[in-house]
Design an enzyme around this catalytic site. Sequence first.
Site, mmCIF file in Angstrom:
data_model
loop_
_atom_site.group_PDB
_atom_site.id
_atom_site.type_symbol
_atom_site.label_atom_id
_atom_site.label_comp_id
_atom_site.label_asym_id
_atom_site.label_seq_id
_atom_site.Cartn_x
_atom_site.Cartn_y
_atom_site.Cartn_z
ATOM 1 N N HIS A 186 52.528 39.712 12.998
ATOM 2 C CA HIS A 186 53.587 39.032 12.261
ATOM 3 C C HIS A 186 53.042 38.085 11.204
ATOM 4 O O HIS A 186 53.714 37.807 10.224
ATOM 5 C CB HIS A 186 54.585 38.375 13.210
ATOM 6 C CG HIS A 186 55.483 39.408 13.788
ATOM 7 N ND1 HIS A 186 55.235 40.008 14.993
ATOM 8 C CD2 HIS A 186 56.548 40.047 13.258
ATOM 9 C CE1 HIS A 186 56.134 40.944 15.194
ATOM 10 N NE2 HIS A 186 56.951 40.991 14.163
ATOM 11 N N CYS A 486 58.861 52.417 7.581
ATOM 12 C CA CYS A 486 59.152 51.005 7.310
ATOM 13 C C CYS A 486 58.095 50.100 7.932
ATOM 14 O O CYS A 486 58.206 48.886 7.881
ATOM 15 C CB CYS A 486 60.544 50.616 7.794
ATOM 16 S SG CYS A 486 60.703 50.710 9.567
#
Length: 556
Positions: A186, A486
């Site tokens: 992340h 994605c």
Amino acid sequence: METTLRGVGVSHGVAIGEVRHMGTAVLEPPAKQIPAEEAEREQGRARQAVEAVAADLMARGNLAGGEAQAVLEAQAMMAQDPELMVDVERRIAVGSTAERAVYDAFAAYRELLAGAGEYLAGRVADLDDVRNRIVARLLGVPMPGVPDSDEPYVLVARDLAPADTALLDPTLVLGFVTEEGGPTSHSAILARALGVPAVVALPGAGELAEGTMIAVDGSTGEIFVHPSDERKAQLRAAAAERKAALAGSTGPGATADGHKVPLLANVGGPADVPAAVEAGAEGVGLFRTEFLFLDDSKNAPSEEKQVEAYRQVLEAFPEGRVVVRVLDAGADKPLDFLTPADEPNPALGVRGLRTLLDHPEVLRTQLTALAKAAEGLPVHLEVMAPMVADRADAKAFADACRAAGLRAKFGAMVEIPSAALRARSILREVEFLSLGTNDLAQYTFAADRQVGAVSRLQDPWQPALLDLVALAAEAAGAEGKSCGVCGEAASDPLLACVLTGLGVTSLSMGAASIPYVRATLAKYTLAQCERAAAAARATDSAEEARSAAQAVLSGE
Ligand code: PEP
Ligand code: MG
């Protein structure tokens, strides 16, 4: 003297600035005795630290606004609780240092709260944060969490969780460097979303002294410690050159011979939309809705709040495609009210769609909010589920969408190898696939995406990952349905060409990567991309795959 360190570059660009560390957990202060004559001075220090921390929390609340403000103000009140202060002063009077007295007084208060019913027990984490802040101030060490700085800085951290960064001021962060994390962690995703340069998996990042001047090259993964003036000038010139080369790249995504590959943006909420529009995104390929849930890990956002956020994103792409992913909670994105606390291996536990099927009311509210948000808009809404393992999962999701009266295309993310292997069976239930290559790599290679030591296996150029992408894309092609990517793989310009050659129909990425991918894709024909894909798949390692594709595309 200048020294060079090497990590993994995950977000393009150059950042030059001083190191600020993300403050880590505060250690327990030693229990040493102070002489009685020092008690008064220690009590003064404790009072001052409490007041300063309370004032800081209020100021941050004012800056953040909304629900974050309410949480921060409640924390400021905890810090100033008069009974707590009485206890701190009493402990100092019998010989504690200020920091130890604060530590112990909060521990006693914590026990009281933890045993006092569900609501108050839920405040324990907030109380711990207040204690850590006061103790850090008294010890003169960095505050836990995001650095307090008015000057722009390079943020250095062990790793960055989405919750850590909720209060990050993007105008102050020049770049990120993390010790852990791979290209799909992340930290990397967030850096790309903010458009700031970033290097992850840098061993020894934690040892860079606070305030050290460094230069970060997010393209090569190099960090220059105490960079020379010459180095700074050279890095700035190279970055400017790269930027200028991109300026000419506009319009829809396509290969040199006109094969269309829509370039879409990954967004975490309305705040990411302007950058996506500016980069010329043709829509949104992944709306990570879980970021809306991170403000308050104890409750889901209300239906009204969700409708508002979804509508803002949908309105930004009036005729475009917007793919919304329903809540992906669990594993590295835990939510207190949904994620089981005692899982031995959260990445293999109840996360993604599994969580939603266990909490159908959360899914229902989200789908109803989406239906309301899209009402009357010409947008092409598509809704997809994370972590679909098999046909039964895909059917359960499609049934829930129909039950909510959602007029949209329903899709499944391919993030688990079983979904790629049996893509055709999943396509019996849904209308499109979207490859989440971050998790797909994690589960294919049994390599946690949070762990820097295994980042080699997280490399999306791994031929085994390319094989799975090909399987899913071929299945979708045979059914006449679409299959996008994605995951972060789509943001690597060369790999984007290979994915196109494998049959992928759209590419979605952080807005900052779109111009790079558009410019590279426009240089090659579909046939060249197909040859590059075949060459990459014929190799045995990520490095060989990258070189093989490069060789085909550069005509070597
Ligand atoms: C993925 O896993 O590739 C993905 C796009 O989802 P996330 O990164 O949010 O897990
Ligand atoms: Mg995922």
